[in-house]
Design a protein around this motif. Structure first.
Motif, PDB file in Angstrom:
ATOM      1  N   ASP A  73       0.990  -1.270  -0.061  1.00 56.08           N
ATOM      2  CA  ASP A  73       0.045   0.063  -0.043  1.00 56.08           C
ATOM      3  C   ASP A  73       0.941   1.157  -0.064  1.00 56.08           C
ATOM      4  O   ASP A  73       1.559   1.336   0.946  1.00 56.08           O
ATOM      5  CB  ASP A  73      -0.894  -0.186   1.327  1.00 56.08           C
ATOM      6  CG  ASP A  73      -1.835   0.963   1.481  1.00 56.08           C
ATOM      7  OD1 ASP A  73      -2.197   1.635   0.167  1.00 56.08           O
ATOM      8  OD2 ASP A  73      -2.108   1.723   2.221  1.00 56.08           O
ATOM      9  N   ILE A  74       0.922   1.791  -1.333  1.00 53.37           N
ATOM     10  CA  ILE A  74       1.920   3.199  -1.196  1.00 53.37           C
ATOM     11  C   ILE A  74       0.868   4.514  -1.275  1.00 53.37           C
ATOM     12  O   ILE A  74       0.013   4.530  -1.601  1.00 53.37           O
ATOM     13  CB  ILE A  74       2.493   3.083  -2.580  1.00 53.37           C
ATOM     14  CG1 ILE A  74       3.452   1.863  -2.635  1.00 53.37           C
ATOM     15  CG2 ILE A  74       3.192   4.367  -2.919  1.00 53.37           C
ATOM     16  CD1 ILE A  74       3.718   1.480  -4.085  1.00 53.37           C
ATOM     17  N   ALA A  75       1.366   5.503  -0.508  1.00 47.91           N
ATOM     18  CA  ALA A  75       0.643   6.635  -0.157  1.00 47.91           C
ATOM     19  C   ALA A  75       0.296   7.384  -1.386  1.00 47.91           C
ATOM     20  O   ALA A  75       0.892   7.139  -2.480  1.00 47.91           O
ATOM     21  CB  ALA A  75       1.539   7.735   0.818  1.00 47.91           C
ATOM     22  N   GLY A  76      -0.846   8.168  -1.258  1.00 53.24           N
ATOM     23  CA  GLY A  76      -1.361   8.644  -2.399  1.00 53.24           C
ATOM     24  C   GLY A  76      -0.506   9.766  -3.346  1.00 53.24           C
ATOM     25  O   GLY A  76       0.478  10.727  -2.772  1.00 53.24           O
ATOM     26  N   LEU A  77      -0.562   9.532  -4.546  1.00 56.00           N
ATOM     27  CA  LEU A  77       0.339  10.455  -5.296  1.00 56.00           C
ATOM     28  C   LEU A  77      -0.420  11.920  -5.504  1.00 56.00           C
ATOM     29  O   LEU A  77      -1.711  11.701  -5.658  1.00 56.00           O
ATOM     30  CB  LEU A  77       0.848  10.075  -6.733  1.00 56.00           C
ATOM     31  CG  LEU A  77       1.723   8.840  -6.471  1.00 56.00           C
ATOM     32  CD1 LEU A  77       1.856   8.190  -7.991  1.00 56.00           C
ATOM     33  CD2 LEU A  77       3.197   9.378  -6.567  1.00 56.00           C
TER      34      LEU A  77
END
Length: 364
Positions: A73-77
């Protein structure tokens, strides 16, 4: 052999909710503000495969062990991430480490949940993220290309090959096309080593409201059309429903989904699509102790497939006893398959098929 998919998208589109449901944990904080996920959360999930139940029943296995896939889960761009806006550089670096991208797009209206771009437009949101990834790739490649061109002019063979590899990709990126559209045939592994964000395969996940979970909506239809044009994959889910399902006892999940007009969980579809996106397939081992699934890349030969169990199996490979899944089930196991002439002895050049039930012979 580990494979992973990075979950990306703009803030507040449902990435962390989807991740929580996938991993059935609250490991990723889901909150109504950007950047609630700063460090990438990682979770491993079993790949659903109904074939295992049939095999376990025939083999009278004590336990069943599915193969697994890792989700990050990668933080929002945000717009400008390639120039460091938001926490862009850190997040882009996290995406470089994954094998495939699951791009979550908000396809629902909810006035209580803010949208970083002001309104709901999944096509625009997809462009924002893709553009940031392309800009980051272009900046990275142009520097490397310039350095390689200088060495190539001096006759350096490795640099000449690198220039030939990078030039068409740089041209595509400058033309607003992702790197995956310009990978020279047979050079996939070389491009993979460049760690380009837009060379990775993409699965679009349309996060819709509960009422549209079974059929999709006008927003998701736009995304599906985009996926078709790109040769990408697309899955419609309601992250809110999936979060509810993940908290139910397993025996109640099917009835709950059926009541919503769903044959299976959206999460199962996401996992299977992610598995297919990476070009993976499964073979099985089956016996009284356990029925187990093993992950290999399509086209893998028997000795390399054996290494998924243990390196010694590959090193000392002699042969493998092979039964196709349908034959194993129809003949009710190894003995029946042998009597029916469906058990084959395959050697080092055998390309393992999806669903094969294998027993390896080896000597070290």
């Amino acid at each position: 052999m580990g494979f992973n998919c990075g979950i990306v998208g703009l803030p507040n589109v449902g990435k962390s909710t989807l991740f929580n449901a996938l991993t059935a944990t609250a490991a990723a904080q889901a909150a109504n503000y950007p950047f609630c996920t700063i460090e990438p959360n990682v979770g491993r999930v079993g790949v659903p495969d109904r074939r295992m139940d049939a095999l376990a029943e025939i083999g009278k296995s004590i336990k069943v062990v599915p193969t697994s896939l890792e989700f990050v889960d990668i933080a929002g761009l945000v717009r400008g991430a390639s120039k460091g806006e938001g926490l862009g550089n850190q997040f882009l670096a996290n995406i470089r480490e994954v094998d495939a991208i699951i791009h979550v797009l908000r396809c629902f209206v909810d006035n209580d949940i803010t949208h970083v771009e002001g309104d709901i437009d999944p096509a625009r949101d997809a462009e924002v993220v893709e553009t940031e990834l392309m800009l980051s790739d272009l900046e990275s490649l142009e520097k490397r290309l310039n350095a390689a061109q200088k060495k190539a002019r001096g006759g350096d063979k490795e640099s000449i090959a690198l220039v030939e590899l990078m030039e068409p990709i740089v041209a595509a990126l400058q033309d607003g096309k992702p790197a995956r559209t310009a990978i020279p045939e047979g050079k996939e592994e070389d491009v993979r080593r460049l760690q380009l964000l837009t060379s990775k395969p993409v699965l679009y996940v349309c996060n819709v409201e509960e009422a549209s979970a079974a059929t999709g909506n006008a927003f998701s239809a736009v995304v599906e059309e985009r996926a078709k044009r790109e040769g990408a994959r697309c899955v419609v889910v309601s992250a809110a429903i999936e979060a509810e399902v993940s908290q139910l006892p397993k025996e109640e999940q099917g009835e709950f989904l059926e009541g919503l007009g769903l044959e299976d969980s959206g999460l199962d579809r996401v996992i299977r699509a992610g598995y297919g996106l990476l070009g993976l397939q499964t073979y099985f081992t089956c016996g009284p102790k356990e029925t187990r699934a093993w992950t290999i890349v399509k086209g893998t030969k028997a000795p390399r497939a054996a290494a998924a169990i243990h390196k010694d199996f590959e090193r000392g490979f002699i042969a493998c006893e092979t039964i196709a899944y349908d034959d194993y089930v129809a003949c009710r196991g190894e003995t029946g398959a042998k009597e029916a002439g469906k058990l084959r002895i395959e050697g080092k050049e055998y390309v393992v098929k999806d669903g094969d039930v294998l027993l390896f012979r080896f000597n070290v």
